[in-house]
Design a protein around this motif. Structure first.
Motif, short mmCIF file in Angstrom:
data_model
loop_
_atom_site.label_atom_id
_atom_site.label_comp_id
_atom_site.label_asym_id
_atom_site.label_seq_id
_atom_site.Cartn_x
_atom_site.Cartn_y
_atom_site.Cartn_z
N GLY A 173 43.01 -3.65 -103.67
CA GLY A 173 44.04 -4.12 -104.57
C GLY A 173 44.72 -3.01 -105.36
N VAL A 174 44.72 -1.83 -104.77
CA VAL A 174 45.38 -0.70 -105.45
C VAL A 174 46.85 -0.67 -105.05
N ARG A 175 47.73 -0.61 -106.04
CA ARG A 175 49.17 -0.51 -105.75
C ARG A 175 49.57 0.95 -105.59
N GLY A 176 49.02 1.80 -106.41
CA GLY A 176 49.39 3.21 -106.29
C GLY A 176 48.71 4.06 -107.34
N LEU A 177 48.96 5.36 -107.26
CA LEU A 177 48.38 6.31 -108.21
C LEU A 177 49.49 6.91 -109.07
N LEU A 178 49.18 7.12 -110.33
CA LEU A 178 50.07 7.85 -111.21
C LEU A 178 49.37 9.15 -111.58
N LEU A 179 49.95 10.24 -111.10
CA LEU A 179 49.34 11.56 -111.29
C LEU A 179 50.03 12.20 -112.49
N THR A 180 49.30 12.43 -113.56
CA THR A 180 49.95 13.02 -114.73
C THR A 180 50.03 14.54 -114.61
N VAL A 251 46.37 14.19 -122.19
CA VAL A 251 45.24 13.39 -122.68
C VAL A 251 44.84 12.34 -121.64
N ILE A 252 45.85 11.71 -121.02
CA ILE A 252 45.58 10.81 -119.90
C ILE A 252 45.54 11.69 -118.66
N HIS A 253 44.42 11.68 -117.96
CA HIS A 253 44.29 12.64 -116.86
C HIS A 253 44.76 12.11 -115.52
N SER A 254 45.08 10.85 -115.42
CA SER A 254 45.74 10.16 -114.31
C SER A 254 45.38 8.69 -114.36
N LEU A 255 46.11 7.88 -113.55
CA LEU A 255 45.95 6.43 -113.65
C LEU A 255 46.00 5.78 -112.27
N VAL A 256 45.36 4.61 -112.17
CA VAL A 256 45.42 3.82 -110.94
C VAL A 256 46.08 2.48 -111.29
N GLU A 266 41.63 7.45 -117.08
CA GLU A 266 40.58 8.19 -117.79
C GLU A 266 41.29 9.09 -118.78
N LEU A 267 40.80 9.09 -120.02
CA LEU A 267 41.40 9.92 -121.08
C LEU A 267 40.34 10.86 -121.63
N GLY A 268 40.78 11.94 -122.21
CA GLY A 268 39.83 12.86 -122.85
C GLY A 268 40.54 14.11 -123.31
N ASN A 269 39.80 14.94 -124.01
CA ASN A 269 40.36 16.24 -124.38
C ASN A 269 40.55 17.06 -123.11
N PRO A 270 41.61 17.88 -123.06
CA PRO A 270 41.81 18.69 -121.85
C PRO A 270 40.80 19.84 -121.77
N ASP A 271 39.65 19.57 -121.15
CA ASP A 271 38.59 20.57 -121.02
C ASP A 271 37.88 20.27 -119.70
N MET A 272 37.89 21.23 -118.78
CA MET A 272 37.36 20.99 -117.43
C MET A 272 35.87 20.68 -117.41
N ARG A 273 35.17 20.93 -118.53
CA ARG A 273 33.74 20.61 -118.53
C ARG A 273 33.51 19.10 -118.40
N THR A 274 34.50 18.29 -118.78
CA THR A 274 34.33 16.83 -118.63
C THR A 274 34.26 16.43 -117.16
N PRO A 275 35.28 16.73 -116.33
CA PRO A 275 35.13 16.36 -114.92
C PRO A 275 33.95 17.06 -114.24
N HIS A 302 53.43 10.77 -124.68
CA HIS A 302 54.80 10.74 -124.15
C HIS A 302 54.80 10.85 -122.63
N PHE A 303 55.84 10.28 -122.05
CA PHE A 303 55.98 10.29 -120.58
C PHE A 303 57.42 10.57 -120.20
N GLU A 304 57.59 11.35 -119.13
CA GLU A 304 58.94 11.65 -118.61
C GLU A 304 58.90 11.66 -117.10
N ARG A 305 60.07 11.44 -116.50
CA ARG A 305 60.19 11.62 -115.05
C ARG A 305 60.25 13.11 -114.74
N PRO A 306 59.61 13.56 -113.65
CA PRO A 306 59.73 14.97 -113.30
C PRO A 306 61.14 15.29 -112.80
#
Ligand code: NAD
Ligand code: MG
Length: 395
Positions: A173-180, A251-256, A266-275, A302-306
């Motif tokens: 039931g996945v429609r798509g991915l949003l890559l931030t 802060v939002i690292h990507s979405l489904v 998944e949200l969090g501080n931008p620090d690679m130790r989390t993943p 905030h969000f913008e189109r690339p």
């Protein structure tokens, strides 16, 4: 049971963060092998602290120097050298988990070896997957390896997909991915100023502290392009269902997105130790050293189109994924050459996308069935990219 690890690229940004997480949990993790390229000082310190059974570097002279230094501090780590040493470290029978954190195409052979040897692979080295997509994923299936993404976006998607996700997005039931994407340091720089930007400016990322190659990739947004291809292979999702969203706060690292309208993230501080900690301990959770996210501090998202004109590399990556076969390997190799030439001051920032575009125009996509095919496509594209750089310099 203690998890035994090989760390490919231990002296880099991801390698150091990985060891920082491991240091917090000595009862859970044991480092069997550390592999690096040139930073002998750091590798020596890491050997002293983590006492791995092996350390591997490419160069014989550096290996000799490391051996001498370790002997003076009575460190018993055995030092190996040469590219085949990396492959051997990735296949060690006593190792269950391989952190693949070498930057660029150099990481492919050992990462592929880890896949065929059935290891749990913590994949940071996105270039390996981009250049070898079908070959790499076949090796993962053949070796019955487990692939856990470290790239923050893909780790966020992994966490937001169903636990039993089988690679059939329709069924789940996945429609798509949003890559931030943060948009990097030049999101708002006037276009006429881009030709003059320096490697130092390009490497000054607003939110993440990373190695120089990925920092330049973030500034051109090729990083996001590579990540679109990476997401396609990891999650078996077509390019048209993967959308890039600029989100400057990181802060939002990507979405489904799901067909019922739900969007999980998944949200969090931008620090690679989390993943890194998420993948190391999966499916458990451990302390990573990263503090809690303070939403009052973040205040607004905030969000913008690339802008594909500002960031032509993003369009080139989508094109390569569409062309398929060897096209992503060509894209990746041309990008590695162009970024290196930019970092060494031989071409300008906006020439990076020019080099890649011209290489892709001149090399038609060819079939990709084996590691040899991948390495051949990589070599041809590197030579062509060097030619194009010469042409640019003769202008
Ligand atoms: P880095 O430049 O800081 O470190 C690279 C590591 O690879 C070093 O340990 C270096 O010794 C090793 N290395 C380089 N060339 C090698 C070679 N020819 N043979 C053997 N070892 C070699 O890079 P990084 O930022 O840690 O990134 C590593 C990988 O992780 C890249 O593929 C990058 O795209 C990916 N990644 C990094 C981040 C990050 O925050 N740094 C985030 C997501 C993904
Ligand atoms: Mg990323």
């Amino acid at each position: 049971m203690v998890q035994k690890l090989t760390i490919l690229g231990s002296t880099g940004s991801i390698g150091v963060s990985t060891l920082d997480v491991i240091r917090r949990h000595p009862e859970r993790y044991r480092v069997e092998a550390l592999c690096a390229h040139r930073q002998i000082d750091r590798l020596c310190e890491q050997c002293v602290e983590f006492a791995p059974r092996y350390a591997a570097v490419r160069d014989d002279n550096l290996a000799r120097e490391l051996r001498q230094r370790l002997a003076t501090v009575s460190c018993a780590t055995e030092v190996l050298s040469g590219p085949e040493a990396l492959v051997r470290m990735a296949e060690l029978p006593e190792v269950d988990t391989v952190m693949a954190a070498i930057v660029g195409a150099a990481g492919l052979p050992p990462t592929l070896a880890a896949a065929l040897a059935g290891k749990t692979i913590l994949l940071a080295n996105k270039e390996a997957l981009v250049m070898a997509g079908p070959v790499f994923m076949r090796a993962v299936r053949q070796g019955k390896a487990r692939l856990l993404p470290i790239d923050s976006e893909h780790n966020a998607i992994f966490q937001s997909l169903p636990d039993d996700y089988s690679g059939d997005f329709n069924k789940s039931g996945v429609r798509g991915l949003l890559l931030t994407a943060s948009g990097g340091p030049f999101r708002k720089t006037p276009l006429e100023d881009l030709p003059k930007v320096t490697p130092e400016q390009a490497c000054a990322h607003p939110n993440w502290s990373m190695g120089r190659k990925i920092s330049v990739d973030s500034a051109t947004m090729m990083n996001k392009g590579l990540e679109v291809i990476e997401a396609h292979w990891l999650f078996n999702i077509p390019a048209e269902n993967i959308q890039v969203v600029i989100h400057p706060q990181s802060v939002i690292h990507s979405l489904v997105q799901y067909v019922d309208g739900s969007v999980l993230a998944e949200l969090g501080n931008p620090d690679m130790r989390t993943p890194i900690a998420q993948a190391l301990a999966y499916p458990e959770r451990i302390d990573s050293g990263v503090g809690p996210l303070d939403l009052f501090d973040v205040a607004a998202l905030h969000f913008e189109r690339p802008d594909f004109d500002r960031f032509p590399c993003l369009g080139l990556a989508y094109q390569a994924l569409k062309d398929g076969a060897s096209a992503p390997a060509t894209l990746n190799a041309a990008n590695e050459v162009a970024v290196q030439q930019f970092l060494e001051g031989r071409i300008g920032f906006v020439d990076i996308s020019q080099v890649i575009a011209r290489v892709m125009e001149r090399i038609p996509a060819s079939g990709l069935y084996s590691l040899d095919d991948v390495l051949a496509a990589d070599a041809v594209a590197r030579r062509m990219a060097e030619l194009v750089v010469d042409e640019i310099n003769q202008r």
